[in-house]
Design a protein around this motif. Structure first.
Motif, mmCIF file in Angstrom:
data_model
loop_
_atom_site.group_PDB
_atom_site.id
_atom_site.type_symbol
_atom_site.label_atom_id
_atom_site.label_comp_id
_atom_site.label_asym_id
_atom_site.label_seq_id
_atom_site.Cartn_x
_atom_site.Cartn_y
_atom_site.Cartn_z
ATOM 1 N N GLY A 14 2.254 1.768 -3.485
ATOM 2 C CA GLY A 14 1.218 2.227 -4.422
ATOM 3 C C GLY A 14 0.965 3.722 -4.261
ATOM 4 N N ILE A 15 0.920 4.184 -3.009
ATOM 5 C CA ILE A 15 0.694 5.620 -2.774
ATOM 6 C C ILE A 15 1.895 6.426 -3.287
ATOM 7 C CG2 ILE A 15 0.343 7.390 -1.003
ATOM 8 C CD1 ILE A 15 -1.011 5.231 0.723
ATOM 9 N N TRP A 27 0.963 -2.888 -7.500
ATOM 10 C CA TRP A 27 1.752 -3.465 -6.401
ATOM 11 C C TRP A 27 1.048 -4.683 -5.786
ATOM 12 C CZ3 TRP A 27 6.685 -3.106 -5.755
ATOM 13 C CH2 TRP A 27 7.344 -2.015 -6.322
ATOM 14 N N TYR A 28 -0.273 -4.665 -5.751
ATOM 15 C CA TYR A 28 -0.986 -5.833 -5.214
ATOM 16 C C TYR A 28 -0.763 -7.034 -6.134
ATOM 17 C CZ TYR A 28 -4.500 -8.495 -2.669
ATOM 18 O OH TYR A 28 -5.140 -9.454 -1.910
ATOM 19 N N VAL A 64 0.847 -1.199 0.000
ATOM 20 C CA VAL A 64 0.000 0.000 0.000
ATOM 21 C C VAL A 64 0.889 1.258 0.000
ATOM 22 C CG1 VAL A 64 -1.762 1.265 1.304
ATOM 23 C CG2 VAL A 64 -1.938 -1.211 1.063
ATOM 24 N N ILE A 94 -6.821 4.531 3.569
ATOM 25 C CA ILE A 94 -5.816 5.482 3.075
ATOM 26 C C ILE A 94 -6.405 6.891 3.095
ATOM 27 C CG2 ILE A 94 -4.435 6.189 1.064
ATOM 28 C CD1 ILE A 94 -4.594 3.271 0.090
ATOM 29 N N SER A 142 -2.154 2.359 -9.402
ATOM 30 C CA SER A 142 -0.815 2.074 -8.870
ATOM 31 C C SER A 142 -0.883 1.093 -7.694
ATOM 32 C CB SER A 142 -0.027 3.344 -8.533
ATOM 33 O OG SER A 142 -0.782 4.205 -7.774
ATOM 34 N N LEU A 143 -1.945 1.146 -6.907
ATOM 35 C CA LEU A 143 -2.096 0.142 -5.841
ATOM 36 C C LEU A 143 -2.292 -1.250 -6.446
ATOM 37 C CD1 LEU A 143 -4.484 2.169 -3.504
ATOM 38 C CD2 LEU A 143 -2.192 1.413 -2.877
ATOM 39 N N ASP A 144 -3.063 -1.302 -7.514
ATOM 40 C CA ASP A 144 -3.341 -2.577 -8.170
ATOM 41 C C ASP A 144 -2.055 -3.203 -8.713
ATOM 42 O OD1 ASP A 144 -5.440 -4.434 -9.065
ATOM 43 O OD2 ASP A 144 -4.680 -3.906 -11.055
#
Ligand code: BTN
Length: 245
Positions: free
Chosen positions: A85-86, A176-177, A82, A133, A172-174
């Protein structure tokens, strides 16, 4: 796309994390669902802290995840994912972003985003995760006693479209997930550590025994901060066992 595959918007809520927790208890929710709002009357921060956010100015979201690919002992990977992603989202708008361990997002010495991850653990399984978040986008004045808040507006003087920001953040979170799903934990750890605030530089810290000079050298698999002292010895700290001064 997992994160952001479904969006639920409510004009105002006590807290997106609390709403997500009740939703996941009540019914089946698809993985990656994002709950977002324009105002929280009881926005929650780490510990007993509140999260300040002026109405209609910032991103306030919670993501529901079912990270069955990791064990409870590896849950710090979620904080890393997370945080990264941020950072990637903020890279689109500003520079000098870092992660203040464990998961505050900083620009220089000021905090632009906070993360509140709540895992529901049953035995050897993470049943679900709620990743909350808050990112300061268009707010220009902060009224709470939070020591060092900053927003994109404070940094750039500009105004930003919140729905565009939300879709950029989700992708961007997706990304990294998906690294987590693919088992790329070494890449996740490497990128998290290289983004750390004060990484490898000598600064003053405080632990239970007093102040000392040290430098962050690593983060353990369980998420402990590893700090080298001038003597060369390395100590591991859990959250609240060490302060940056
Ligand atoms: C912190 O840095 O103390 C964590 C702040 C987390 C704030 C976000 S805003 C959206 C989500 N809902 C909450 O009640 N808290 C998190």
């Amino acid at each position: 796309m997992i994160i952001g595959s479904k969006l639920i918007f409510l004009k105002n809520l006590p807290s997106t994390n609390s709403y997500a927790a009740s939703l996941v208890k009540e019914k089946e929710v698809s993985e990656g669902t994002i709950i977002y709002t324009n105002y929280q009357s009881m926005g929650r921060g780490q510990g007993w802290n509140k999260w300040e956010s002026e109405e209609n100015k910032n991103l306030l979201i919670s993501i529901i995840l079912f990270p069955s690919m990791i064990k409870p002992a590896e849950q710090f990977l979620l904080s890393m994912v997370v945080s990264l992603g941020i950072c990637d989202f903020l890279d689109l708008y500003t520079t000098t972003i870092s992660i203040k361990w464990p998961n505050d997002i900083y620009v220089n010495n000021d905090k632009i985003a906070g993360i509140l991850i709540e895992n529901s653990i049953m035995g050897d399984l993470i049943e679900h995760t709620i990743a909350g978040i808050g990112i300061n986008i268009n707010q220009s004045k902060f009224l709470s006693d939070a020591p060092n808040p900053v927003s994109l507006t404070n940094l750039t003087g500009g105004q930003f479209d919140l729905s565009q920001c939300l879709s950029q953040l989700a992708s961007s979170l997706d990304k990294w997930y998906n690294h987590l799903i693919s088992g790329d934990s070494e890449l996740i750890k490497h990128d998290y550590i290289s983004r750390l605030y004060h990484y490898k530089k000598w600064y003053k810290y405080q632990d239970l025994k007093g102040t000392f000079k040290g430098r962050i050298v690593n983060v353990s698999d369980t998420g402990k901060l590893m700090v080298e002292r001038e003597s060369g010895s390395v100590n591991e700290f859990s959250y609240k066992e060490i302060d940056f001064i």
